[in-house]
Design an enzyme around this catalytic site. Structure first.
Site, PDB file in Angstrom:
ATOM      1  N   GLU A   1       0.566  -1.000   0.310  1.00  0.00           N
ATOM      2  CA  GLU A   1       0.138   0.363   0.411  1.00  0.00           C
ATOM      3  C   GLU A   1       0.594   1.478   0.231  1.00  0.00           C
ATOM      4  O   GLU A   1       0.683   1.844   0.958  1.00  0.00           O
ATOM      5  CB  GLU A   1      -1.098   0.231   0.998  1.00  0.00           C
ATOM      6  CG  GLU A   1      -1.766  -1.158   1.052  1.00  0.00           C
ATOM      7  CD  GLU A   1      -2.804  -0.920   1.969  1.00  0.00           C
ATOM      8  OE1 GLU A   1      -2.760   0.378   3.119  1.00  0.00           O
ATOM      9  OE2 GLU A   1      -3.956  -1.417   2.164  1.00  0.00           O
TER      10      GLU A   1
ATOM     11  N   GLU B   1      -4.906  -8.624   0.779  1.00  0.00           N
ATOM     12  CA  GLU B   1      -5.864  -8.383   2.073  1.00  0.00           C
ATOM     13  C   GLU B   1      -7.306  -7.990   2.223  1.00  0.00           C
ATOM     14  O   GLU B   1      -7.908  -7.325   0.887  1.00  0.00           O
ATOM     15  CB  GLU B   1      -5.044  -7.542   2.761  1.00  0.00           C
ATOM     16  CG  GLU B   1      -4.045  -7.002   3.754  1.00  0.00           C
ATOM     17  CD  GLU B   1      -3.366  -5.626   4.678  1.00  0.00           C
ATOM     18  OE1 GLU B   1      -4.068  -5.227   4.309  1.00  0.00           O
ATOM     19  OE2 GLU B   1      -2.233  -5.722   4.512  1.00  0.00           O
TER      20      GLU B   1
HETATM   21  C1  FCB Z   1      -4.259  -2.320   5.783  1.00  0.00           C
HETATM   22  C2  FCB Z   1      -2.296  -2.847   5.919  1.00  0.00           C
HETATM   23  C3  FCB Z   1      -2.923  -3.666   6.625  1.00  0.00           C
HETATM   24  C4  FCB Z   1      -4.216  -3.404   7.933  1.00  0.00           C
HETATM   25  C5  FCB Z   1      -5.425  -3.415   7.351  1.00  0.00           C
HETATM   26  C6  FCB Z   1      -6.543  -2.912   8.255  1.00  0.00           C
HETATM   27  O1  FCB Z   1      -4.199  -1.034   5.119  1.00  0.00           O
HETATM   28  O2  FCB Z   1      -2.308  -2.496   4.987  1.00  0.00           O
HETATM   29  O3  FCB Z   1      -1.120  -3.579   8.091  1.00  0.00           O
HETATM   30  O4  FCB Z   1      -3.478  -2.327   8.709  1.00  0.00           O
HETATM   31  O5  FCB Z   1      -5.151  -2.078   6.303  1.00  0.00           O
END
Ligand code: FCB
Length: 466
Positions: free
Chosen positions: A166, A371
């Protein structure tokens, strides 16, 4: 009830990040990162929480890997702490730090779990920030050196190397809104950071190609699904501008080999982008084996008329400074519920939409969800269990949305739930729990939530019951 089947080749995993789980902040020669400094600065995190101890994974990793194996997962996405393996961010590597990750990788391989290593999940060595941080080109060159060190040490025992997690957050939350480390609020610096993160990705990608030719190369982006409040031309333009800052500032150089012209034009009042040197964009466009997508919630915008009340509900924390550099005339609208404990809206169809857009824009590019998950206020019941039905529902619907996109041709090859464990949720400290496994921070005891049992069933059978 309907059942959808995923093929055996589909990868089920879970994800974590070093600073969020490891603890052991001052052990075995680890240096300091911008997150140590930021979390120790009064007022920056909820309750003043820091990652000093976190989930103590640095000491408990064998049991944590056992949990991964018992969950039946095929892959584990973790991150390497730059200051643990190269304190100071340049020159000498720390053997004890490299050893830790070497044992972790071997531990995964012994358990038949594929290691997916992120090189950078936000923990820049403090010395590099002191020398200018990501707005400085030199930081990208230091990242190349760091990448060479870790790829030499771990090489192709790591199945997939992910350069960055990110970069949107690193650049805009770190340098524009200041709600993430290093907490700076300098819009022009944020755009320079965007470029040098992209450059770091390209340089590290080349390192992986050279030093670990059989490993896969990836990057993880938090792509935004941006919708307009109306069909008006002004709202459509607001969508275009946010899409440029959020998505195409990264997808452009990484996958098309150039920055989008509209991004450069929109941000011209902030910077002339003269930090982009000839040859940079070509270097950044190193071919990817897989593009990692993080998805949690969607974004609703409208053109701001300049006088009505603004909402500024972009879900990235309260700050007087916007992360959306050069887009002050765009307003972010609150979204209908239900919301998670982060206040983020729950919008599974947006995930389908995102994956289908990527299929269209980048045909042939394999994808992974690196994620997806949800924070809720978990309750430990009298029976000692955590009946986190809302998390199960969130996961089921998003995995279903991913299956919809696959059915329509999106080449999604894997899914990583965020997160394996409750952990240090950055500015929110330990106040937000994303784990499928609960961590009792007093005892460090791990307890499977109902969602962990549910996820195990999915991962071991490939059957999604809806
Ligand atoms: C993302 C991050 C991760 C975590 C999630 C909830 O932005 O990559 O580390 O904090 O959100």
């Amino acid at each position: 009830m309907t059942t959808r089947n995923f093929p055996e080749s589909f990868v089920w995993g879970s994800a974590t990040a070093a600073y969020q789980i490891e603890g052991a902040a001052a052990e075995d020669g680890r240096g300091r990162s911008i997150w140590d400094t930021y979390s120790h600065t009064p007022g920056r995190t909820v309750n003043g929480d820091t990652g000093d101890v976190a989930a103590d994974h640095y000491h408990r990793w064998p049991q944590d890997l056992d949990h991964i194996a018992e969950l039946g997962l095929g892959a584990y996405r973790f991150s390497i702490s730059w200051p643990r393996v190269q304190p100071g961010g340049s020159g000498r590597f720390n053997a004890a730090g490299l050893d830790f990750y070497s044992r972790l990788v071997d531990g995964l391989l012994e358990r038949g779990v594929r290691p997916v290593a992120t090189m950078y999940h936000w923990d820049l060595p403090q010395e590099l920030e002191d020398a200018g941080g990501w707005p400085a080109r030199e930081t990208a060159l230091r990242f190349e050196e760091y990448a060479s060190g870790i790829v030499t040490a771990l090489g192709d025992r790591v199945h997939t190397w992910t350069t960055l997690n990110e970069p949107w957050c690193s650049a805009y939350l770190g340098y524009a809104s200041g709600v993430h480390a290093p907490g700076r609020t300098e819009p022009a610096a944020a755009l320079a950071a965007v470029h040098h993160l992209n450059l770091a990705h390209g340089l590290a990608g080349r390192v992986v190609r050279e030093l670990a030719p059989s490993a896969e190369l990836s990057v993880t982006l938090n792509l935004h699904v941006v919708r307009g409040a109306s069909d008006s031309a002004a709202d459509a333009d607001a969508v275009r501008r946010i899409d440029a800052l959020a998505n195409r500032a990264f997808l452009g150089p990484m996958l098309d080999g150039e920055y989008p012209a509209d991004l450069l034009a929109d941000t011209a009042p902030v910077t002339d982008w003269s930090f982009v040197r000839s040859g940079d964009e070509k270097l950044i466009a190193v071919p990817l084996d897989v593009l990692g997508v993080n998805y949690y919630a969607s974004t609703l915008v409208r053109a701001w008329d300049g006088h009505s009340a603004r909402s500024d509900a972009d879900g990235h924390g309260a700050s007087a400074h916007s992360p959306w550099v050069g887009a002050d005339d765009v307003d972010f609208l609150p979204q209908p519920g239900p919301h998670t404990a982060m206040g983020w809206n729950i919008d599974p169809p947006a995930l389908t939409e995102l994956l289908l857009r990527l299929r269209l824009d980048y045909p042939g590019q394999p994808l992974m969800i690196t994620e997806n998950g949800a924070a809720f206020d978990d309750v430990v019941s009298a029976d000692g269990r955590i009946h986190d039905d809302r998390r199960i529902d969130y996961l089921r619907r998003h995995i279903g949305a991913m299956a919809d996109a696959r059915a329509r041709g999106a080449d999604v090859r894997g899914y990583f739930v965020w997160s394996l464990l409750d952990n240090f949720e950055w500015g929110y400290g330990y106040d937000r729990r994303f784990g499928i496994i609960r961590v009792d921070y007093d005892t460090q005891e791990r307890t499977w939530k109902d969602s962990a049992h549910w996820y195990r069933h999915l991962a071991t059978t490939g059957r999604l019951d809806e």
